[in-house]
Design an enzyme around this catalytic site. Sequence first.
Site, short mmCIF file in Angstrom:
data_model
loop_
_atom_site.label_atom_id
_atom_site.label_comp_id
_atom_site.label_asym_id
_atom_site.label_seq_id
_atom_site.Cartn_x
_atom_site.Cartn_y
_atom_site.Cartn_z
N ASP A 75 0.87 -1.17 0.00
CA ASP A 75 0.00 0.00 0.00
C ASP A 75 0.91 1.23 0.00
O ASP A 75 2.13 1.13 0.12
CB ASP A 75 -0.96 -0.02 1.21
C1 BGC Z 1 -5.06 3.20 0.26
C2 BGC Z 1 -5.32 2.16 -0.80
C3 BGC Z 1 -5.22 2.77 -2.17
C4 BGC Z 1 -3.88 3.43 -2.33
C5 BGC Z 1 -3.65 4.04 -3.71
C6 BGC Z 1 -3.83 4.02 -0.03
O1 BGC Z 1 -3.74 5.11 0.83
O2 BGC Z 1 -4.97 2.58 1.52
O3 BGC Z 1 -6.58 1.59 -0.59
O4 BGC Z 1 -5.44 1.79 -3.15
O5 BGC Z 1 -3.77 4.46 -1.36
O6 BGC Z 1 -4.41 5.14 -3.94
#
Ligand code: BGC
Length: 783
Positions: free
Chosen positions: A297
Amino acid sequence: MRTFKNTNIKPLIVAVCLLTAVSCNNKNKKNTSSKTDNPYQEKVDSIIGLMTLEEKLGQLNLPATGPITTGSSKSTDVVKKIEDGKIGGLFNLGDPKNIYEVQKIAVEKSRLGIPLIFGMDVIHGFKTTFPIPLGLSCSWDMEMIEKTAQIAASEASANGINWTFSPMVDISRDPRWGRVSEGNGEDPYLGSEIARAMVRGYQKDDLTANNTLMSCVKHFALYGAPEAGRDYNTVDMSRIRMYNEYLPPYKAAVDEGVGSVMASFNEIDGIPATGNKWLLTDLLRDDWGFNGFVVSDYTGIYEMKAHGMGDAYAVTSLALKAGLDMDMAGDSPNIDAAYIKHLEGALEQGKIAMADIDTAVARVLTAKYQLGLFDDPYRYCNEERSKNETYTQKNRDFARLVGAESTVLLKNENQLLPLKKSGTVAVIGPLAKAGNNMPGTWSVSSDHDKAISVWDGLQQTVGENVNLLYAKGSNLDYDLELEKRATMFGKTIPRDGRTDKQLLDEALAIAKKSDVIVATIGESAEFSGESSSRTDIGIPQVQKDLLQALLKTGKPVVLVLFTGRPLTLVEENETVPAILNVWFPGSEAGLSISDVLFGDVNPSGKLTATFPRNVGQVPLFYNHKNTGRPLGNKEGKFEKFKTNYLDVRNEPLYPFGYGLSYTTFDYSNFNLDKTSIGMGGEISVSVDVTNSGNYDGKEVVQLYIRDVVGSVTRPVKELKGFKKVSIKKGETKTVTFNLSVEDLKFYNYDLDFVAEPGIFQVFVGTDSTTELMKEFELKNNKE
Ligand code: BGC
């Protein structure tokens, strides 16, 4: 922008395609995650043989993309890095022309010409936006859910995207956590069904097709159980709870062939998921047979420094060794632990081996083959498809229906709803005209300003026959600072400069002129979502006060409730005659809401997350254990030395599976075809459901079991089946379920998946409180 076919691929890569046995056109059928051999292995290995270390690390690099300048000035840092082969993919790039240009740079200007993968948070639709996932889950309609994913895939893939960071399948029992809005509620069985439907919808058995996306199931794992409901907080739970209650939806996505997995921010057993080898390799790959790729993530690898897992070399090696392939958003000047910056040093220090890097690179390259990018890197950039297939009237009509089907009717005293299409309706509340909030949280690609507000929806549908009046009534919250935090990302609800009293007086004057009041209140879109945890999960106080003042006028009030989480609604449930929980219905919100309010659609949504009475009851969920001191009365009366509270009863306000209809359903002739089965057997459960009210309607018939005695304690009820059936008024339908021994299995103390002989109770009914019960015995013989 136009579509290209094979023309611009670098000769080196073309040679690889020609030399290896498998055609570059080889379709990637379902089960990308199965244990079958990788048909692209030979080609992938040949490419890896040509790569420098820098190029290899480039494939593992998924930087956060700010604005990228291409066209006349191809000069940003990102562009230079793409030319140097230091980037493997990009995400959340909005403009398809830009994607095309950027892909061209990768393919034509980098030494090996390896195409980029383009990801995006296509969470509940692309341009056509469907209800927030928690709302969508309340439809309990797997075909419909699958189709939303398919439409999202078709729109996104026409606009350059080939990889979506969805579905989010984190089970959560904590409505304080803002991201409960992005998941499918509290139940592992329903959550698994939805996980499968979403993956099927996105990938459609053929990743090379230009109208499908590679799906990325997230956030692996247990992200929905942070301590105190605070986002990113520590998770700590027993393995037996993980296996039985939290892991099933991720596994279901893997079984359905999901192409990629995103590691979660939280720790598991003291090791962050991002660097947790047990999770990412032993469980995911070795036990479950996943062979796609794993992405971190956002800055998840770097965050392991703050978790206390060591310096940049230690955390990058920990992640790579654990089985994490791609580093999301590590490549920024302020992020000082990233694959692209530190794996070379880690290699020199002997913390990792070249083979570890090659394994990760191979997985990323395989995904690019699976998506057909080596055949045609531009297959997802198609101006014509983008124009003809995005935000079409057909897709929007479907979103309108889905919005209505996800609505949950919580209360309807004296059949106040549906409303008549005549008379005067006062539409009052700060969300009435907030079209930009209707797509809800995590709708990055949605055109928020095009979404249809309640006010506009009512004008379009009943405006000619109904005299519609409007007043804002209040701001979103008394607290200006909180209001700002809850209206970010362009989803502003401009604060009205008038005093609270002036706003209220205007609303009361309008209310007095009406026959019925539709109060459009609740949370704004960004009250939930990432980093939006709350400790008070009620309707914001200023709106509660508005609602009570409206009720005092003596006019009938319908509460159209917007929320991204279960709220505490005791006061509203006691005082408001009709409550329609619409969540955030998506781009066609106003139309969906009008359809339900005026009876063109009979609501059939059922809650997938328990609504507590107060926040002190949290976590509160239907499939809890009995304990050694269960309450002895059903009325919820306090009993000393039993498991209960002094100040509130145990039961929720609205239980899991609950939702009313404009009609009523009666259950009769509940039957099991056998009283016992053996270990290879199956039992048929049937029940007659009669529509005994005045409207045609749909009922979600639910089946629960209880394993009465186990080698470990078992939940008081577990959902094991459901069917959504349309039943005409006066009609009776027989609904049948087949319960197999597989449905009776659970993970025991040794984490073996077993069914244990003994008595099982079977319940059917309209929600999780049903007492319609019969028993059968599972015997230790074969048949
Ligand atoms: C989130 C994810 C997301 C990623 C990309 C993160 O902060 O937890 O769910 O896919 O950002 O945008």
